[in-house]
Design a protein around this motif. Structure first.
Motif, mmCIF file in Angstrom:
data_model
loop_
_atom_site.group_PDB
_atom_site.id
_atom_site.type_symbol
_atom_site.label_atom_id
_atom_site.label_comp_id
_atom_site.label_asym_id
_atom_site.label_seq_id
_atom_site.Cartn_x
_atom_site.Cartn_y
_atom_site.Cartn_z
ATOM 1 N N ALA A 21 0.834 -1.206 0.000
ATOM 2 C CA ALA A 21 0.000 0.000 0.000
ATOM 3 C C ALA A 21 0.868 1.254 0.000
ATOM 4 C CB ALA A 21 -0.923 -0.006 1.211
ATOM 5 N N ILE A 22 1.945 1.229 0.788
ATOM 6 C CA ILE A 22 2.844 2.385 0.842
ATOM 7 C C ILE A 22 3.640 2.496 -0.447
ATOM 8 C CG2 ILE A 22 4.819 3.380 2.057
ATOM 9 C CD1 ILE A 22 3.710 2.020 4.610
ATOM 10 N N LYS A 23 4.095 1.366 -0.972
ATOM 11 C CA LYS A 23 4.898 1.367 -2.195
ATOM 12 C C LYS A 23 4.136 1.966 -3.378
ATOM 13 C CE LYS A 23 7.653 -1.621 -5.142
ATOM 14 N NZ LYS A 23 8.095 -2.985 -5.422
ATOM 15 N N GLY A 24 2.829 1.750 -3.403
ATOM 16 C CA GLY A 24 2.023 2.302 -4.484
ATOM 17 C C GLY A 24 1.869 3.811 -4.419
ATOM 18 N N MET A 25 2.274 4.433 -3.299
ATOM 19 C CA MET A 25 2.091 5.869 -3.122
ATOM 20 C C MET A 25 3.386 6.667 -3.189
ATOM 21 S SD MET A 25 -0.867 5.945 -0.279
ATOM 22 C CE MET A 25 -2.348 4.999 -0.523
ATOM 23 N N VAL A 26 4.494 6.017 -3.473
ATOM 24 C CA VAL A 26 5.754 6.732 -3.697
ATOM 25 C C VAL A 26 6.050 6.685 -5.193
ATOM 26 C CG1 VAL A 26 6.680 6.256 -1.395
ATOM 27 C CG2 VAL A 26 7.186 4.706 -3.261
ATOM 28 N N PRO A 27 6.928 7.537 -5.706
ATOM 29 C CA PRO A 27 7.221 7.526 -7.141
ATOM 30 C C PRO A 27 7.770 6.173 -7.601
ATOM 31 C CG PRO A 27 8.127 9.486 -6.121
ATOM 32 C CD PRO A 27 7.636 8.614 -5.017
ATOM 33 N N HIS A 28 7.407 5.762 -8.787
ATOM 34 C CA HIS A 28 7.854 4.487 -9.348
ATOM 35 C C HIS A 28 9.123 4.719 -10.162
ATOM 36 C CE1 HIS A 28 4.156 2.777 -7.896
ATOM 37 N NE2 HIS A 28 3.460 3.681 -8.573
ATOM 38 N N THR A 29 10.139 5.273 -9.504
ATOM 39 C CA THR A 29 11.410 5.599 -10.132
ATOM 40 C C THR A 29 12.543 5.155 -9.215
ATOM 41 O OG1 THR A 29 11.424 7.772 -9.091
ATOM 42 C CG2 THR A 29 10.412 7.639 -11.268
ATOM 43 N N LYS A 30 13.771 5.473 -9.596
ATOM 44 C CA LYS A 30 14.923 5.172 -8.739
ATOM 45 C C LYS A 30 14.822 5.936 -7.423
ATOM 46 C CE LYS A 30 18.068 4.439 -12.581
ATOM 47 N NZ LYS A 30 19.275 4.932 -13.264
ATOM 48 N N LEU A 31 14.284 7.147 -7.476
ATOM 49 C CA LEU A 31 14.109 7.943 -6.266
ATOM 50 C C LEU A 31 13.126 7.256 -5.314
ATOM 51 C CD1 LEU A 31 14.649 10.575 -4.712
ATOM 52 C CD2 LEU A 31 12.735 11.579 -5.955
ATOM 53 N N GLY A 32 12.039 6.731 -5.849
ATOM 54 C CA GLY A 32 11.074 6.013 -5.029
ATOM 55 C C GLY A 32 11.657 4.745 -4.432
ATOM 56 N N ALA A 33 12.504 4.054 -5.179
ATOM 57 C CA ALA A 33 13.155 2.853 -4.659
ATOM 58 C C ALA A 33 14.086 3.199 -3.503
ATOM 59 C CB ALA A 33 13.932 2.157 -5.773
ATOM 60 N N ALA A 34 14.795 4.329 -3.622
ATOM 61 C CA ALA A 34 15.678 4.775 -2.538
ATOM 62 C C ALA A 34 14.862 5.166 -1.311
ATOM 63 C CB ALA A 34 16.526 5.951 -3.007
ATOM 64 N N GLN A 35 13.689 5.756 -1.517
ATOM 65 C CA GLN A 35 12.840 6.146 -0.400
ATOM 66 C C GLN A 35 12.238 4.923 0.280
ATOM 67 O OE1 GLN A 35 10.258 8.783 -2.531
ATOM 68 N NE2 GLN A 35 11.593 10.543 -2.229
ATOM 69 N N MET A 36 11.925 3.884 -0.461
ATOM 70 C CA MET A 36 11.345 2.677 0.125
ATOM 71 C C MET A 36 12.350 1.906 0.974
ATOM 72 S SD MET A 36 8.162 2.472 -0.395
ATOM 73 C CE MET A 36 7.834 0.785 0.041
ATOM 74 N N LYS A 37 13.636 2.120 0.762
ATOM 75 C CA LYS A 37 14.647 1.458 1.586
ATOM 76 C C LYS A 37 14.650 1.997 3.015
ATOM 77 C CE LYS A 37 17.772 0.172 -2.099
ATOM 78 N NZ LYS A 37 19.088 0.365 -2.709
ATOM 79 N N LYS A 38 13.989 3.126 3.235
ATOM 80 C CA LYS A 38 13.929 3.715 4.573
ATOM 81 C C LYS A 38 12.683 3.286 5.333
ATOM 82 C CE LYS A 38 14.082 7.728 3.075
ATOM 83 N NZ LYS A 38 14.127 9.031 2.500
ATOM 84 N N LEU A 39 11.967 2.287 4.829
ATOM 85 C CA LEU A 39 10.732 1.813 5.456
ATOM 86 C C LEU A 39 10.964 0.467 6.125
ATOM 87 C CD1 LEU A 39 7.608 2.035 5.840
ATOM 88 C CD2 LEU A 39 7.405 0.805 3.679
#
Length: 145
Positions: free
Chosen positions: A105-123
């Motif tokens: 659910a959270i992953k679907g709400m961050v950008p689907h780019t390299k930036l979003g992947a870097a942000q998801m590593k902080k979850l």
């Protein structure tokens, strides 16, 4: 003449936040967590720089789905073989893998780019009330609902 402030990647101050998912609606929880991960709550938010904070979500097994989503919502995955589509109902996912449900659910709400992947590593997502990040002294974040 003033110019627009742009955050530098090295000058970003990152904090740790804990969100308790007990009794919270899945979508509202996910939007708050995604906003924290992106850094939209900070005055120095810059869209193309990772200015977000670390987020820990606990008690995912006690998250709430409104309406008939528990029976009607499906989660899909595919094995990449012909006929390999697998579906899982939300109530089964909540029993077996509540962390994955909140994570997606959270992953679907961050950008689907390299930036979003870097942000998801902080979850970090946990089904129970215990988490492994006590040494970071996280602050509690209350949802705006």
């Amino acid at each position: 003449m003033r110019t627009t402030f742009m955050a530098k990647p090295g000058s970003v101050q990152r904090d740790w936040y804990v969100i308790d998912a007990e009794g919270k609606t899945l979508g509202r929880l996910a939007t708050e967590a995604a906003s924290l991960l992106r850094g939209k709550h900070k005055p120095e938010f810059t869209p193309h720089i990772d200015t977000g904070d670390f987020v820990i979500v606990i008690n995912c097994a006690k998250v709430v789905l409104t309406g008939k989503k528990l029976e009607q919502k499906n989660y899909y995955r595919h094995s990449l073989y012909p006929g390999g589509l697998k579906t899982t109902k939300a109530k089964d996912m909540l029993k077996t893998k509540p962390e994955l449900m909140v994570f997606q659910a959270i992953k679907g709400m961050v950008p689907h780019t390299k930036l979003g992947a870097a942000q998801m590593k902080k979850l970090r997502v946990y089904a129970g009330a215990e988490h492994e990040q006590q040494a970071q002294q996280p602050k509690t974040w209350e949802l705006n609902s």
